[in-house]
Design an enzyme around this catalytic site. Structure first.
Site, PDB file in Angstrom:
ATOM      1  N   LYS A 173      -0.630  39.980  10.982  1.00 55.59           N
ATOM      2  CA  LYS A 173      -0.135  38.829  11.747  1.00 55.59           C
ATOM      3  C   LYS A 173       0.976  38.071  11.020  1.00 55.59           C
ATOM      4  O   LYS A 173       1.840  37.473  11.678  1.00 55.59           O
ATOM      5  CB  LYS A 173      -1.292  37.903  12.124  1.00 55.59           C
ATOM      6  CG  LYS A 173      -2.414  38.613  12.900  1.00 55.59           C
ATOM      7  CD  LYS A 173      -1.926  39.333  14.159  1.00 55.59           C
ATOM      8  CE  LYS A 173      -2.903  40.377  14.656  1.00 55.59           C
ATOM      9  NZ  LYS A 173      -2.411  41.215  15.740  1.00 55.59           N
ATOM     10  N   LYS A 194      -5.080  30.767   9.650  1.00 54.93           N
ATOM     11  CA  LYS A 194      -5.367  32.041  10.308  1.00 54.93           C
ATOM     12  C   LYS A 194      -5.337  33.189   9.307  1.00 54.93           C
ATOM     13  O   LYS A 194      -4.524  33.181   8.388  1.00 54.93           O
ATOM     14  CB  LYS A 194      -4.329  32.328  11.410  1.00 54.93           C
ATOM     15  CG  LYS A 194      -4.360  31.347  12.568  1.00 54.93           C
ATOM     16  CD  LYS A 194      -3.335  31.744  13.622  1.00 54.93           C
ATOM     17  CE  LYS A 194      -3.420  30.809  14.817  1.00 54.93           C
ATOM     18  NZ  LYS A 194      -2.430  31.191  15.862  1.00 54.93           N
ATOM     19  N   GLY A 244      -6.622  37.788  17.810  1.00 53.46           N
ATOM     20  CA  GLY A 244      -7.580  37.667  18.898  1.00 53.46           C
ATOM     21  C   GLY A 244      -8.656  36.636  18.636  1.00 53.46           C
ATOM     22  O   GLY A 244      -9.744  36.735  19.182  1.00 53.46           O
ATOM     23  N   GLY A 245      -8.332  35.656  17.788  1.00 49.90           N
ATOM     24  CA  GLY A 245      -9.265  34.549  17.568  1.00 49.90           C
ATOM     25  C   GLY A 245     -10.210  34.729  16.396  1.00 49.90           C
ATOM     26  O   GLY A 245     -10.987  33.833  16.079  1.00 49.90           O
ATOM     27  N   LYS A 268       0.930  24.722  12.596  1.00 57.54           N
ATOM     28  CA  LYS A 268       0.613  23.489  13.309  1.00 57.54           C
ATOM     29  C   LYS A 268      -0.402  23.856  14.380  1.00 57.54           C
ATOM     30  O   LYS A 268      -0.250  24.877  15.057  1.00 57.54           O
ATOM     31  CB  LYS A 268       1.880  22.918  13.948  1.00 57.54           C
ATOM     32  CG  LYS A 268       1.620  21.732  14.834  1.00 57.54           C
ATOM     33  CD  LYS A 268       2.616  20.613  14.576  1.00 57.54           C
ATOM     34  CE  LYS A 268       2.162  19.312  15.221  1.00 57.54           C
ATOM     35  NZ  LYS A 268       1.394  18.453  14.308  1.00 57.54           N
ATOM     36  N   ASN A 270       0.730  42.392  21.066  1.00 55.70           N
ATOM     37  CA  ASN A 270      -0.177  43.522  21.268  1.00 55.70           C
ATOM     38  C   ASN A 270       0.648  44.761  21.584  1.00 55.70           C
ATOM     39  O   ASN A 270       1.557  44.703  22.410  1.00 55.70           O
ATOM     40  CB  ASN A 270      -1.143  43.241  22.412  1.00 55.70           C
ATOM     41  CG  ASN A 270      -2.004  42.038  22.122  1.00 55.70           C
ATOM     42  OD1 ASN A 270      -2.460  41.842  21.000  1.00 55.70           O
ATOM     43  ND2 ASN A 270      -2.200  41.193  23.111  1.00 55.70           N
ATOM     44  N   ARG A 314      -0.237  47.644  22.974  1.00 53.68           N
ATOM     45  CA  ARG A 314      -0.970  48.547  23.877  1.00 53.68           C
ATOM     46  C   ARG A 314      -0.793  48.091  25.321  1.00 53.68           C
ATOM     47  O   ARG A 314      -0.254  47.012  25.574  1.00 53.68           O
ATOM     48  CB  ARG A 314      -2.460  48.476  23.530  1.00 53.68           C
ATOM     49  CG  ARG A 314      -2.998  47.046  23.680  1.00 53.68           C
ATOM     50  CD  ARG A 314      -4.489  46.923  23.700  1.00 53.68           C
ATOM     51  NE  ARG A 314      -4.885  45.589  24.124  1.00 53.68           N
ATOM     52  CZ  ARG A 314      -4.969  44.530  23.345  1.00 53.68           C
ATOM     53  NH1 ARG A 314      -4.693  44.638  22.058  1.00 53.68           N
ATOM     54  NH2 ARG A 314      -5.335  43.355  23.838  1.00 53.68           N
ATOM     55  N   VAL A 325      -5.705  45.001  29.497  1.00 52.60           N
ATOM     56  CA  VAL A 325      -6.664  44.983  30.607  1.00 52.60           C
ATOM     57  C   VAL A 325      -6.013  44.391  31.862  1.00 52.60           C
ATOM     58  O   VAL A 325      -6.173  44.908  32.965  1.00 52.60           O
ATOM     59  CB  VAL A 325      -7.920  44.150  30.224  1.00 52.60           C
ATOM     60  CG1 VAL A 325      -8.875  44.031  31.407  1.00 52.60           C
ATOM     61  CG2 VAL A 325      -8.631  44.738  29.014  1.00 52.60           C
ATOM     62  N   ARG A 352     -12.163  39.394  35.934  1.00 56.16           N
ATOM     63  CA  ARG A 352     -12.870  40.440  35.183  1.00 56.16           C
ATOM     64  C   ARG A 352     -14.344  40.373  35.525  1.00 56.16           C
ATOM     65  O   ARG A 352     -15.010  39.381  35.216  1.00 56.16           O
ATOM     66  CB  ARG A 352     -12.703  40.243  33.679  1.00 56.16           C
ATOM     67  CG  ARG A 352     -11.287  40.445  33.214  1.00 56.16           C
ATOM     68  CD  ARG A 352     -11.269  40.600  31.711  1.00 56.16           C
ATOM     69  NE  ARG A 352      -9.913  40.549  31.203  1.00 56.16           N
ATOM     70  CZ  ARG A 352      -9.593  40.860  29.957  1.00 56.16           C
ATOM     71  NH1 ARG A 352     -10.536  41.226  29.094  1.00 56.16           N
ATOM     72  NH2 ARG A 352      -8.334  40.789  29.560  1.00 56.16           N
TER      73      ARG A 352
HETATM   74  C1  MV4 Z   1      -3.683  28.767  17.963  1.00 56.65           C
HETATM   75  C2  MV4 Z   1      -4.217  27.674  18.666  1.00 56.65           C
HETATM   76  C3  MV4 Z   1      -3.647  26.446  18.481  1.00 56.65           C
HETATM   77  N1  MV4 Z   1      -2.614  26.307  17.613  1.00 56.65           N
HETATM   78  N2  MV4 Z   1      -2.661  28.588  17.128  1.00 56.65           N
HETATM   79  C4  MV4 Z   1      -6.843  32.044  19.462  1.00 56.65           C
HETATM   80  C5  MV4 Z   1      -6.644  33.505  19.627  1.00 56.65           C
HETATM   81  C6  MV4 Z   1      -5.460  33.863  18.812  1.00 56.65           C
HETATM   82  N3  MV4 Z   1      -4.707  34.855  19.484  1.00 56.65           N
HETATM   83  C7  MV4 Z   1      -4.718  32.592  18.655  1.00 56.65           C
HETATM   84  N4  MV4 Z   1      -5.591  31.533  19.051  1.00 56.65           N
HETATM   85  C8  MV4 Z   1      -5.191  30.240  18.967  1.00 56.65           C
HETATM   86  N5  MV4 Z   1      -4.152  30.008  18.130  1.00 56.65           N
HETATM   87  C9  MV4 Z   1      -2.142  27.370  16.955  1.00 56.65           C
HETATM   88  N6  MV4 Z   1      -1.132  27.225  16.113  1.00 56.65           N
HETATM   89  C10 MV4 Z   1      -5.280  27.899  19.554  1.00 56.65           C
HETATM   90  C11 MV4 Z   1      -5.778  29.189  19.693  1.00 56.65           C
HETATM   91  C12 MV4 Z   1      -6.867  29.342  20.656  1.00 56.65           C
HETATM   92  C13 MV4 Z   1      -6.687  30.067  21.841  1.00 56.65           C
HETATM   93  C14 MV4 Z   1      -5.486  30.712  22.136  1.00 56.65           C
HETATM   94  C15 MV4 Z   1      -5.337  31.427  23.295  1.00 56.65           C
HETATM   95  C16 MV4 Z   1      -6.365  31.469  24.219  1.00 56.65           C
HETATM   96  C17 MV4 Z   1      -7.553  30.839  23.964  1.00 56.65           C
HETATM   97  C18 MV4 Z   1      -7.741  30.135  22.782  1.00 56.65           C
HETATM   98  C19 MV4 Z   1      -8.945  29.479  22.524  1.00 56.65           C
HETATM   99  C20 MV4 Z   1      -9.098  28.792  21.352  1.00 56.65           C
HETATM  100  C21 MV4 Z   1      -8.075  28.726  20.412  1.00 56.65           C
END
Ligand code: MV4
Length: 447
Positions: free
Chosen positions: A116, A158, A164-165, A201, A289, A291, A294, A337
């Site tokens: 990432k 992160k 993907g969280g 941030k 991603n 790929r 879904v 889904r």
């Molecule tokens: C974040 C965020 C807020 N600020 N990054 C969650 C999955 C991953 N792909 C990135 N994610 C997030 N990154 C920053 N800088 C909040 C999330 C996040 C989230 C993002 C997309 C869809 C659902 C989510 C649920 C919780 C947190």
């Protein structure tokens, strides 16, 4: 063009790829575990090879068995679907070394986007807007404090190997930062064997908007518009739509153009999705991603283009069938889904489907690998089908979706259908007024 494609997947996506192969006159081979001997993808394929026992690591993730199945059947290409080996760079490399085409990007492109930090650095270099934060990995607490103070709290830590969280920690103030860093690092080290972390941030109320892109591997890139996937629970998407209710045509063309140019400059090949958080009119790259996803059918619904056909064309060296100016957007599409899960607790509900009846009519598509009498094995994800509804505008799409949900019958197991029947009647959903936290709040409040 390929003579024979091996589909290294199961369930609805294996059927989706089979259908594309049939239309293109390509022979199909599927692989399956012993638990999937009765699966629809096995019945519909020209040939099938049993590659191992139920656990994924012994079957759908077993690279050697899949390569052996290619050699035995003479398959000249592999479609990995999503999940399983679809973003495994080593798998792409091994297939290439055996002169078998991986229907997807190069191992090197998969590797870049899997890391990432490297993905974000690459996005930034290509002119894609990113979330403000550290330039790369943060190793010292002092450095972390300096960066956090500069971008302002709250911040999010992160894991570079996450995505993907997985492996994220929020720090609301400097008092939280050291603990957040420590936990993020040790969890990342334990989970991924790589403890590199970075800081961003923290955006408090964003939407999740992703852009569908394609590269031909020869310097051309196009975009197929965006999808809004903000309705998620524990990082699992539940409802996706195209276009996003939050964007206007100008914003769409702008972010799409930025992504298409980046994909061209990267020399990327095949389907990709560039994920953004969108807040206060600004896009912030988070991940890419590499790929087919879904939720690709909502994009197919509004563009009329078969994305699996495009993947196969590009992988076989035939190039994309469309230029950017040929890609037009029509109406609105929503995907639900349908999971074999309790609609409130989301506890998996495997077992026998005693009765399965799908809705029909104009603007309705159901992608599913199940049938009446089918026994859902407990070993894999709980997705049993996707309902994709298309209308001339969002209002028509919602009316049609309500009707389609009323027709859908799945007896014998619990499914998420009742949740969708609630959601179509909700005022915020009707207004398209939701962010990434909306669904979890809704489920917690129980209204
Ligand atoms: C974040 C965020 C807020 N600020 N990054 C969650 C999955 C991953 N792909 C990135 N994610 C997030 N990154 C920053 N800088 C909040 C999330 C996040 C989230 C993002 C997309 C869809 C659902 C989510 C649920 C919780 C947190």
């Amino acid at each position: 063009m390929f003579q024979k494609i091996l589909i290294a997947n199961r369930g609805e996506i294996a059927l989706r790829v089979l259908r594309a192969c049939k239309e293109l006159g390509i022979q199909t081979v599927v692989v399956h575990s012993t638990a999937d001997a009765d699966a629809m993808h096995v019945r519909l394929a020209d040939e099938s090879v049993c590659i191992g026992p139920p656990p994924s690591r012994d079957s759908y993730l077993n690279i050697h068995q899949i390569v052996a199945a290619c050699e035995i059947t003479g398959a000249d290409a592999v479609h990995p679907g999503y999940g399983f080996l679809s973003e495994n760079a080593k798998f792409a490399d091994i297939l290439a070394a055996h002169n078998i085409t991986f229907i997807g990007p190069t191992g090197d492109h998969i590797r870049i986007m899997g890391d990432k930090i490297e993905a974000k650095r690459t996005a930034k270099r290509l002119g894609i807007p990113v979330v403000p934060g550290s330039d790369g990995a943060v190793t010292e607490d002092k450095e972390a404090k300096r960066i956090a103070a500069a971008i302002g709290y709250p911040v999010i830590i992160k894991a570079s190997a996450g995505g993907g969280g997985r492996g994220m920690k929020v720090a609301r103030s400097e008092a939280d930062l050291e603990v957040a860093l420590q936990t993020a690092r040790s969890e990342a080290g334990a989970a991924f064997g790589d403890d590199a972390v970075y800081i961003e941030k923290y955006l408090q109320k964003p939407r999740h908007i992703e852009v569908q892109v394609f590269g031909d591997g020869a310097g051309r890139g196009v975009h197929f518009g965006e999808r809004d996937c903000s309705l998620q629970r524990r990082h699992q998407k539940v409802w996706e739509e195209a276009p996003s209710p939050a964007l206007n045509a100008e914003e769409r063309a702008h972010i799409g153009g930025v992504c298409a140019r980046a994909i061209a400059d990267l020399g990327y090949s095949g389907a990709g999705t560039i994920e953004f958080l969108y807040e206060d009119g600004q896009f912030y790259f988070i991940e890419m991603n590499t790929r087919l996803q879904v939720e690709h059918p909502v994009t197919e619904a509004i563009t009329g283009i078969d994305l699996v056909h495009e993947q196969i064309r590009v992988a076989s060296g035939g190039g994309l069938s469309v230029r950017q100016e040929d890609i037009r957007f029509h109406g609105h599409a929503i995907e639900c889904r349908i999971n074999a899960e309790d609609p409130r607790t989301f506890t998996p509900s495997p077992g026998t489907i005693t009765h399965f009846h799908t809705p029909g009519g104009l603007g309705i598509r159901v992608d599913s690998g199940v049938y009446s009498g089918y026994k859902i094995p407990p070993y894999y994800d709980s997705l049993i089908g996707k309902l994709i509804v298309h209308g001339r505008n969002r209002v028509e799409c919602m009316m049609r979706l309500r009707r389609a949900l009323d027709e859908f019958v799945v007896d014998g197991i619990k499914t998420t259908l009742p949740l969708f029947r609630d959601l179509v009647g909700n005022a915020d959903i009707a207004n398209g007024d939701y962010d990434i936290h909306w669904l979890e709040k809704y489920l917690a409040e129980g209204d």
